[in-house]
Design an enzyme around this catalytic site. Structure first.
Site, short mmCIF file in Angstrom:
data_model
loop_
_atom_site.label_atom_id
_atom_site.label_comp_id
_atom_site.label_asym_id
_atom_site.label_seq_id
_atom_site.Cartn_x
_atom_site.Cartn_y
_atom_site.Cartn_z
N GLN A 1 -20.42 -59.07 -1.48
CA GLN A 1 -19.89 -59.81 -0.33
C GLN A 1 -18.37 -59.79 -0.22
OE1 GLN A 1 -21.14 -61.46 -3.00
NE2 GLN A 1 -19.60 -62.97 -3.59
N GLY A 11 -16.11 -65.45 9.76
CA GLY A 11 -16.15 -66.91 9.91
C GLY A 11 -15.70 -67.41 11.27
N ARG A 58 -25.86 -65.48 -2.06
CA ARG A 58 -25.05 -66.07 -3.13
C ARG A 58 -24.34 -67.28 -2.53
NH1 ARG A 58 -21.39 -66.54 -0.32
NH2 ARG A 58 -19.35 -65.52 -0.19
N HIS A 70 -22.54 -63.18 -7.67
CA HIS A 70 -22.35 -61.73 -7.62
C HIS A 70 -23.31 -61.04 -6.64
CE1 HIS A 70 -20.26 -61.88 -11.75
NE2 HIS A 70 -19.42 -62.06 -10.76
N SER A 80 -20.16 -60.49 9.50
CA SER A 80 -20.06 -61.11 8.18
C SER A 80 -20.50 -60.11 7.12
CB SER A 80 -20.94 -62.36 8.12
OG SER A 80 -22.31 -61.97 8.08
N CYS A 81 -20.34 -60.47 5.85
CA CYS A 81 -20.66 -59.53 4.77
C CYS A 81 -22.13 -59.10 4.83
CB CYS A 81 -20.34 -60.14 3.42
SG CYS A 81 -20.95 -61.82 3.18
N ASN A 82 -23.05 -60.06 4.95
CA ASN A 82 -24.47 -59.71 5.00
C ASN A 82 -24.77 -58.85 6.22
OD1 ASN A 82 -26.14 -60.81 2.87
ND2 ASN A 82 -25.37 -62.80 3.52
N THR A 131 -9.94 -64.25 -0.77
CA THR A 131 -10.95 -63.29 -1.25
C THR A 131 -10.94 -62.03 -0.40
OG1 THR A 131 -12.31 -65.14 -1.98
CG2 THR A 131 -13.41 -63.02 -1.72
N ILE A 132 -10.99 -62.18 0.91
CA ILE A 132 -11.06 -61.02 1.80
C ILE A 132 -9.66 -60.43 2.01
CG2 ILE A 132 -11.61 -60.30 4.17
CD1 ILE A 132 -14.06 -60.84 2.37
N1 LIG Z 1 -15.73 -64.59 0.90
C1 LIG Z 1 -16.58 -63.72 1.37
O1 LIG Z 1 -17.46 -63.23 0.65
C2 LIG Z 1 -16.49 -63.29 2.82
C3 LIG Z 1 -17.20 -62.14 3.21
C4 LIG Z 1 -17.06 -61.68 4.54
C5 LIG Z 1 -16.30 -62.39 5.45
N2 LIG Z 1 -15.65 -63.53 5.05
C6 LIG Z 1 -14.82 -64.22 6.07
O2 LIG Z 1 -13.45 -63.92 5.81
C7 LIG Z 1 -12.61 -65.00 6.24
C8 LIG Z 1 -11.76 -65.46 5.05
O3 LIG Z 1 -12.63 -65.91 4.02
P1 LIG Z 1 -12.19 -65.90 2.47
O4 LIG Z 1 -13.45 -66.06 1.67
O5 LIG Z 1 -11.31 -64.74 2.19
O6 LIG Z 1 -11.36 -67.26 2.39
P2 LIG Z 1 -10.40 -67.75 1.20
O7 LIG Z 1 -10.48 -69.24 1.21
O8 LIG Z 1 -10.71 -67.02 -0.07
O9 LIG Z 1 -8.94 -67.29 1.67
C9 LIG Z 1 -8.26 -67.85 2.75
C10 LIG Z 1 -6.77 -67.72 2.50
O10 LIG Z 1 -6.08 -68.16 3.67
C11 LIG Z 1 -4.98 -68.98 3.28
N3 LIG Z 1 -4.63 -69.89 4.37
C12 LIG Z 1 -4.89 -71.20 4.54
N4 LIG Z 1 -4.39 -71.63 5.73
C13 LIG Z 1 -3.83 -70.55 6.33
C14 LIG Z 1 -3.16 -70.33 7.56
N5 LIG Z 1 -2.96 -71.33 8.43
N6 LIG Z 1 -2.72 -69.07 7.85
C15 LIG Z 1 -2.91 -68.04 6.99
N7 LIG Z 1 -3.53 -68.20 5.79
C16 LIG Z 1 -3.99 -69.43 5.48
C17 LIG Z 1 -5.47 -69.69 2.02
O11 LIG Z 1 -4.38 -70.15 1.20
C18 LIG Z 1 -6.26 -68.56 1.33
O12 LIG Z 1 -5.43 -67.76 0.51
C19 LIG Z 1 -13.56 -66.07 6.80
O13 LIG Z 1 -13.69 -65.85 8.19
C20 LIG Z 1 -14.89 -65.75 6.09
O14 LIG Z 1 -16.00 -66.21 6.82
C21 LIG Z 1 -15.71 -63.98 3.76
#
Ligand SMILES: NC(=O)c1ccc[n+]([C@@H]2O[C@H](COP(=O)([O-])OP(=O)(O)OC[C@H]3O[C@@H](n4cnc5c(N)ncnc54)[C@H](O)[C@@H]3O)[C@@H](O)[C@H]2O)c1
Length: 349
Positions: free
Chosen positions: A304, A115, A173, A221, A144-146, A13-14
């Protein structure tokens, strides 16, 4: 000046949004992205003609990519050895392992996402609140996003008028779109107080006393945060509005225009034709700004999935010493991401 070379670890996602964000910065080069498995995001990248080179992290099964015909540019070390800075958006906890086992050994800077534990980085970073602390540092961790969106608004009032204390409520969310692993839910769930976003705000802005409560809701959302802030001086609705309106990463929303809630803001991002409907700005309801005695209260929506991308670009600028101040750093990021242009249109945003 040579372009700063950037890699992204974890194309989820990020990570997808970080890669797009870097690709838009005229003074940076996206060397490639790294992931573990042929996820839907990787398949979509392939279907789009592989605009970014793909590298595989340790433990990935290359034959699964070969079966699908997805080209692989190399392994993780090939990527890490060819960049100035890594953006680590792998699942929470992996970033720390990558730092110790890979980035430190390769002598490469890195920026981690929310995270990861704070200890992973030299500086817990926010482009507007503490850009200068990140200058030349090797390891930054993004809020973090929030927290990113919350700090934008509190920092905005703090710089304009001074803030002593805030109390927040977060209606969070529960999952991102497509997160089936979180289940199909129809309930609200409480989190122990104080919520980490308030604690994080105090870590970055220690002069402000913050606390708050978080409630998880079964929507995808956007989060909504309400903030009750106590200023060093009384902040009126007009004063708050004046400061928020000037902030490039805060869009003002009005219910009369159709911004009824989180979904309208998401839909507006789609109507703008933004990739994935992404919004980099937080939306702050003009109609929500209200005085309570000497305090000021307001509500904002946090997109987010995209909100931390600009502050991560700021992080690259700080760590790589591309600019020296928050004004210069955030202005460059905003320019490349097209942030703030809407302020000149007279739409009231
Ligand atoms: N989703 C959100 O809204 C959001 C917002 C802000 C911050 N974050 C933070 O961003 C970070 C990533 O979250 P996300 O939601 O994008 O996660 P996600 O699960 O959507 O994506 C993680 C990706 O990493 C890959 N992956 C798995 N093991 C791996 C490894 N060993 N090395 C490299 N890649 C690997 C997965 O296949 C996946 O594509 C976390 O720290 C999370 O807390 C998330």
């Amino acid at each position: 000046m040579a372009k700063v070379r950037v890699g992204v670890a974890g194309y989820g996602t990020i990570g997808q949004r970080l890669a797009d964000g870097v690709a838009k910065q005229g003074d940076m080069e996206l060397v490639g992205i790294a992931d573990m498995a042929p996820t839907l995001a990787i398949r979509a990248l392939y279907e789009k003609g592989m605009p970014y080179n793909l590298y595989l992290v340790d433990g990935a099964d290359k034959s699964k990519f070969d079966e699908l015909g997805i080209p692989v540019a190399g392994n993780f070390m090939d990527l890490v050895n060819n960049v100035d800075i890594m953006l680590d958006s792998s699942p929470a906890g992996i970033g720390l392992k990558n730092k110790v086992n890979i980035y430190e050994k390769a002598g490469v800077k890195a920026i981690f996402q929310g995270g990861e534990k704070n200890e992973v980085a030299d500086v817990f970073f926010h482009g507007y609140a503490n850009f200068e602390k990140g200058v030349d540092k090797n390891y930054l961790k993004l809020t973090s996003c929030n927290t990113t969106g919350l700090i934008r608004t509190v920092d905005c009032l703090d710089r304009a008028y001074g803030i002593e204390k805030v109390a927040i409520t977060i209606i969070r969310r529960v999952a991102d779109p497509g997160d089936y692993n979180r289940g199909l839910t129809n309930a609200l769930m409480m989190e122990k107080a104080p919520t980490h976003q308030a604690v994080d705000l105090m870590t970055i802005m220690p002069h402000i006393n913050a606390t708050g409560i978080l409630v998880h809701t079964p929507v995808t959302h956007g989060h909504i945060i309400t903030v009750l802030a106590h200023g060093k001086q009384k902040i009126t609705k007009e004063m708050a509005l004046e400061a928020f309106k000037k902030h490039p990463r805060i869009r003002m929303l009005r219910m009369a225009d159709g911004f009824m809630g989180n979904a309208s803001y998401f839909k507006y991002g789609r109507d703008l034709g933004h990739v994935r409907g992404d919004m980099y700005e937080v939306g702050l309801w003009e109609d929500s700004i209200v005085e309570s005695g000497d305090d000021i209260m307001y509500a904002l929506v946090i997109p987010q999935e995209a909100v931390t991308i600009p502050e991560t670009m700021d992080g690259i600028r700080a760590a790589m010493h591309m600019q020296e101040t928050r004004e210069e750093g955030t202005a460059e990021t905003n320019k490349y991401l097209g942030i703030g242009a809407c302020k000149d249109l007279g739409l009231g945003f």
